[in-house]
Design a protein around this motif. Structure first.
Motif, PDB file in Angstrom:
ATOM      1  N   LEU A  24       0.825  -1.219   0.000  1.00 52.71           N
ATOM      2  CA  LEU A  24       0.000   0.000   0.000  1.00 52.71           C
ATOM      3  C   LEU A  24       0.859   1.269   0.000  1.00 52.71           C
ATOM      4  O   LEU A  24       0.348   2.379   0.005  1.00 52.71           O
ATOM      5  N   GLU A  25       2.195   1.081   0.000  1.00 51.75           N
ATOM      6  CA  GLU A  25       3.154   2.202  -0.032  1.00 51.75           C
ATOM      7  C   GLU A  25       2.806   3.257   1.019  1.00 51.75           C
ATOM      8  O   GLU A  25       2.507   4.397   0.691  1.00 51.75           O
ATOM      9  N   GLN A  26       2.847   2.813   2.269  1.00 50.33           N
ATOM     10  CA  GLN A  26       2.439   3.694   3.358  1.00 50.33           C
ATOM     11  C   GLN A  26       3.615   4.479   3.916  1.00 50.33           C
ATOM     12  O   GLN A  26       4.522   3.909   4.526  1.00 50.33           O
ATOM     13  N   TYR A  27       3.603   5.767   3.685  1.00 48.19           N
ATOM     14  CA  TYR A  27       4.614   6.676   4.230  1.00 48.19           C
ATOM     15  C   TYR A  27       3.896   7.904   4.768  1.00 48.19           C
ATOM     16  O   TYR A  27       3.121   8.528   4.042  1.00 48.19           O
ATOM     17  N   ARG A  28       4.142   8.228   6.016  1.00 45.81           N
ATOM     18  CA  ARG A  28       3.489   9.404   6.582  1.00 45.81           C
ATOM     19  C   ARG A  28       4.088  10.681   5.974  1.00 45.81           C
ATOM     20  O   ARG A  28       5.309  10.822   5.889  1.00 45.81           O
ATOM     21  N   THR A  29       3.225  11.583   5.557  1.00 44.25           N
ATOM     22  CA  THR A  29       3.676  12.858   4.966  1.00 44.25           C
ATOM     23  C   THR A  29       4.314  13.734   6.055  1.00 44.25           C
ATOM     24  O   THR A  29       3.760  13.833   7.154  1.00 44.25           O
ATOM     25  N   VAL A  51     -12.178  15.916   0.601  1.00 46.98           N
ATOM     26  CA  VAL A  51     -11.808  14.525   0.835  1.00 46.98           C
ATOM     27  C   VAL A  51     -10.297  14.368   0.727  1.00 46.98           C
ATOM     28  O   VAL A  51      -9.663  14.925  -0.171  1.00 46.98           O
ATOM     29  N   ASP A  52      -9.733  13.624   1.687  1.00 43.84           N
ATOM     30  CA  ASP A  52      -8.314  13.249   1.653  1.00 43.84           C
ATOM     31  C   ASP A  52      -8.288  11.776   1.257  1.00 43.84           C
ATOM     32  O   ASP A  52      -8.637  10.910   2.060  1.00 43.84           O
ATOM     33  N   GLN A  53      -7.901  11.501   0.002  1.00 38.33           N
ATOM     34  CA  GLN A  53      -7.900  10.113  -0.473  1.00 38.33           C
ATOM     35  C   GLN A  53      -6.621   9.410  -0.011  1.00 38.33           C
ATOM     36  O   GLN A  53      -5.523   9.894  -0.254  1.00 38.33           O
ATOM     37  N   GLY A  54      -6.768   8.250   0.608  1.00 37.81           N
ATOM     38  CA  GLY A  54      -5.603   7.533   1.139  1.00 37.81           C
ATOM     39  C   GLY A  54      -5.086   8.278   2.361  1.00 37.81           C
ATOM     40  O   GLY A  54      -3.921   8.662   2.422  1.00 37.81           O
ATOM     41  N   SER A  55      -5.971   8.484   3.344  1.00 40.10           N
ATOM     42  CA  SER A  55      -5.644   9.389   4.459  1.00 40.10           C
ATOM     43  C   SER A  55      -4.654   8.804   5.456  1.00 40.10           C
ATOM     44  O   SER A  55      -4.134   9.534   6.309  1.00 40.10           O
ATOM     45  N   GLY A  56      -4.403   7.500   5.390  1.00 43.80           N
ATOM     46  CA  GLY A  56      -3.396   6.883   6.267  1.00 43.80           C
ATOM     47  C   GLY A  56      -3.700   7.107   7.729  1.00 43.80           C
ATOM     48  O   GLY A  56      -4.830   6.928   8.193  1.00 43.80           O
ATOM     49  N   THR A  57      -2.687   7.555   8.480  1.00 43.44           N
ATOM     50  CA  THR A  57      -2.878   7.802   9.914  1.00 43.44           C
ATOM     51  C   THR A  57      -3.379   9.227  10.164  1.00 43.44           C
ATOM     52  O   THR A  57      -3.484   9.647  11.311  1.00 43.44           O
ATOM     53  N   GLU A 101     -13.289   4.003   6.490  1.00 42.27           N
ATOM     54  CA  GLU A 101     -12.532   2.925   5.847  1.00 42.27           C
ATOM     55  C   GLU A 101     -13.165   2.654   4.487  1.00 42.27           C
ATOM     56  O   GLU A 101     -14.330   2.231   4.409  1.00 42.27           O
ATOM     57  N   ALA A 102     -12.425   2.931   3.422  1.00 40.51           N
ATOM     58  CA  ALA A 102     -12.987   2.753   2.074  1.00 40.51           C
ATOM     59  C   ALA A 102     -11.870   2.691   1.051  1.00 40.51           C
ATOM     60  O   ALA A 102     -10.793   3.257   1.249  1.00 40.51           O
ATOM     61  N   ASP A 103     -12.163   1.988  -0.038  1.00 44.02           N
ATOM     62  CA  ASP A 103     -11.263   1.945  -1.185  1.00 44.02           C
ATOM     63  C   ASP A 103     -11.633   3.134  -2.074  1.00 44.02           C
ATOM     64  O   ASP A 103     -12.823   3.327  -2.361  1.00 44.02           O
ATOM     65  N   VAL A 104     -10.646   3.902  -2.505  1.00 43.04           N
ATOM     66  CA  VAL A 104     -10.969   5.086  -3.326  1.00 43.04           C
ATOM     67  C   VAL A 104     -11.674   4.708  -4.636  1.00 43.04           C
ATOM     68  O   VAL A 104     -12.344   5.534  -5.239  1.00 43.04           O
ATOM     69  N   ASN A 118      -2.101  12.447  -0.798  1.00 43.14           N
ATOM     70  CA  ASN A 118      -0.745  11.955  -1.045  1.00 43.14           C
ATOM     71  C   ASN A 118      -0.913  10.484  -1.388  1.00 43.14           C
ATOM     72  O   ASN A 118      -0.857   9.624  -0.515  1.00 43.14           O
ATOM     73  N   PRO A 119      -1.143  10.192  -2.672  1.00 43.72           N
ATOM     74  CA  PRO A 119      -1.394   8.791  -3.044  1.00 43.72           C
ATOM     75  C   PRO A 119      -0.128   7.951  -2.934  1.00 43.72           C
ATOM     76  O   PRO A 119       0.967   8.502  -2.833  1.00 43.72           O
ATOM     77  N   PRO A 120      -0.272   6.606  -2.960  1.00 49.14           N
ATOM     78  CA  PRO A 120       0.932   5.771  -3.076  1.00 49.14           C
ATOM     79  C   PRO A 120       1.742   6.278  -4.274  1.00 49.14           C
ATOM     80  O   PRO A 120       1.147   6.690  -5.284  1.00 49.14           O
ATOM     81  N   ILE A 131      -4.203   6.526 -10.976  1.00 48.27           N
ATOM     82  CA  ILE A 131      -5.564   6.066 -10.653  1.00 48.27           C
ATOM     83  C   ILE A 131      -6.174   6.959  -9.564  1.00 48.27           C
ATOM     84  O   ILE A 131      -7.325   7.378  -9.658  1.00 48.27           O
ATOM     85  N   PHE A 132      -5.381   7.275  -8.542  1.00 47.65           N
ATOM     86  CA  PHE A 132      -5.881   8.169  -7.483  1.00 47.65           C
ATOM     87  C   PHE A 132      -6.304   9.524  -8.077  1.00 47.65           C
ATOM     88  O   PHE A 132      -7.325  10.085  -7.702  1.00 47.65           O
ATOM     89  N   LEU A 133      -5.481  10.035  -9.000  1.00 50.96           N
ATOM     90  CA  LEU A 133      -5.811  11.334  -9.602  1.00 50.96           C
ATOM     91  C   LEU A 133      -7.112  11.225 -10.409  1.00 50.96           C
ATOM     92  O   LEU A 133      -7.973  12.106 -10.356  1.00 50.96           O
TER      93      LEU A 133
HETATM   94  N1  SAH Z   1      -2.187  10.529   3.416  1.00 54.10           N
HETATM   95  C1  SAH Z   1      -1.327   9.860   4.373  1.00 54.10           C
HETATM   96  C2  SAH Z   1      -0.749   8.550   3.818  1.00 54.10           C
HETATM   97  C3  SAH Z   1      -0.064   8.611   2.472  1.00 54.10           C
HETATM   98  S1  SAH Z   1       0.536   7.004   1.956  1.00 54.10           S
HETATM   99  C4  SAH Z   1      -0.279  10.822   4.810  1.00 54.10           C
HETATM  100  O1  SAH Z   1      -0.200  11.847   4.147  1.00 54.10           O
HETATM  101  O2  SAH Z   1       0.445  10.613   5.773  1.00 54.10           O
HETATM  102  C5  SAH Z   1      -0.799   6.463   0.866  1.00 54.10           C
HETATM  103  C6  SAH Z   1      -2.005   5.908   1.594  1.00 54.10           C
HETATM  104  O3  SAH Z   1      -2.952   5.434   0.615  1.00 54.10           O
HETATM  105  C7  SAH Z   1      -1.714   4.696   2.479  1.00 54.10           C
HETATM  106  O4  SAH Z   1      -2.219   4.913   3.774  1.00 54.10           O
HETATM  107  C8  SAH Z   1      -2.456   3.535   1.815  1.00 54.10           C
HETATM  108  O5  SAH Z   1      -2.918   2.560   2.724  1.00 54.10           O
HETATM  109  C9  SAH Z   1      -3.589   4.256   1.122  1.00 54.10           C
HETATM  110  N2  SAH Z   1      -4.198   3.509   0.010  1.00 54.10           N
HETATM  111  C10 SAH Z   1      -3.566   2.754  -0.914  1.00 54.10           C
HETATM  112  N3  SAH Z   1      -4.461   2.247  -1.789  1.00 54.10           N
HETATM  113  C11 SAH Z   1      -5.698   2.713  -1.414  1.00 54.10           C
HETATM  114  C12 SAH Z   1      -7.017   2.573  -1.936  1.00 54.10           C
HETATM  115  N4  SAH Z   1      -7.255   1.836  -3.032  1.00 54.10           N
HETATM  116  N5  SAH Z   1      -8.035   3.192  -1.311  1.00 54.10           N
HETATM  117  C13 SAH Z   1      -7.797   3.949  -0.193  1.00 54.10           C
HETATM  118  N6  SAH Z   1      -6.579   4.123   0.339  1.00 54.10           N
HETATM  119  C14 SAH Z   1      -5.525   3.533  -0.259  1.00 54.10           C
END
Ligand code: SAH
Length: 208
Positions: A24-29, A51-57, A101-104, A118-120, A131-133
């Motif tokens: 999921l390429e999780q890196y905190r911004t 909306v913050d897509q992929g909001s992580g923590t 909790e949702a898939d974008v 901040n997408p993966p 895809i996120f864009l």
């Molecule tokens: N926005 C956060 C995390 C950025 S990392 C920050 O700024 O700190 C990218 C985030 O996108 C991760 O948390 C990952 O789990 C999430 N992610 C990846 N694929 C996703 C999807 N299909 N739907 C929703 N979130 C997704």
């Protein structure tokens, strides 16, 4: 002064990923980048729902909630990250924010005014950032701010994605983004990749 204090607060109280998932390429911004994104949103988003897509923590979501008057919804596919965002000590003092909790790709809401994300970066799963864009553009929002891995190809591809949908892209700035060694494939403790902030608004509107 506000920015400096907010940076410290976000650094202290927005959790790091406890169980980061590489796919999921999780890196905190970094907080200062999240604040910059929030300031752009404050200046350019005239609507009320962001909306913050992929909001992580929750880093970008919390920054948006502090800096803007908008109602913020963080969408995140990973339940561990959603739980961590809820467990932040900031949660109880912030009223204009929810995490879902949702898939974008299957958004639980339809009416959105602006998107921050901040997408993966698409290093592990190529094309996921585009895809996120595209999912962001699907909402037909007023304004989007999006953080992406920088190279000459990514700027072109993502800019044309905006242009094809009637949005005017604007490269706000390039930044070095710290990648902490959280996955076992990482060799050095910290290294930096170049990213850029992309802003886009509808053609008839000012984007800067
Ligand atoms: N926005 C956060 C995390 C950025 S990392 C920050 O700024 O700190 C990218 C985030 O996108 C991760 O948390 C990952 O789990 C999430 N992610 C990846 N694929 C996703 C999807 N299909 N739907 C929703 N979130 C997704």
């Amino acid at each position: 002064m506000f920015v400096l204090k907010l940076k410290i607060i976000l650094e202290m109280y927005v959790p790091h990923y406890e169980k980061p998932k590489r796919r999921l390429e999780q890196y905190r911004t970094p907080p200062e980048v999240a604040i910059e994104i929030a300031q752009l949103m404050d200046k350019h988003c005239s609507g009320s729902i962001v909306v913050d897509q992929g909001s992580g923590t929750g880093m970008i979501s919390y920054a948006l909630a502090f800096v803007t008057k908008h109602y913020i919804i963080g969408l995140e596919v990973d339940s561990d990250a959603v739980e961590a965002a809820h467990h932040s000590r900031l949660w109880s003092i912030i009223g204009n924010l929810d995490f879902v909790e949702a898939d974008v790709n299957y958004p639980p809401i339809r009416r959105v005014d602006c998107i921050a994300q901040n997408p993966p970066f698409g290093i592990h799963r190529r094309g996921i950032d585009k895809i996120f864009l595209m999912r962001a553009l699907d909402y037909n929002p007023d304004f989007i701010v999006s953080l992406h891995h920088y190279n000459s190809k990514s700027v072109k591809v993502l800019s044309s994605t905006c242009l094809e949908r009637g949005y005017k892209p604007f490269l706000v700035k390039r930044i070095y983004f710290p990648i902490q060694a959280i996955y076992d494939t990482h060799r050095s403790k910290i290294y930096y990749i170049q990213v850029f902030i992309l802003a886009c608004g509808r053609y008839n509107e000012e984007t800067r």
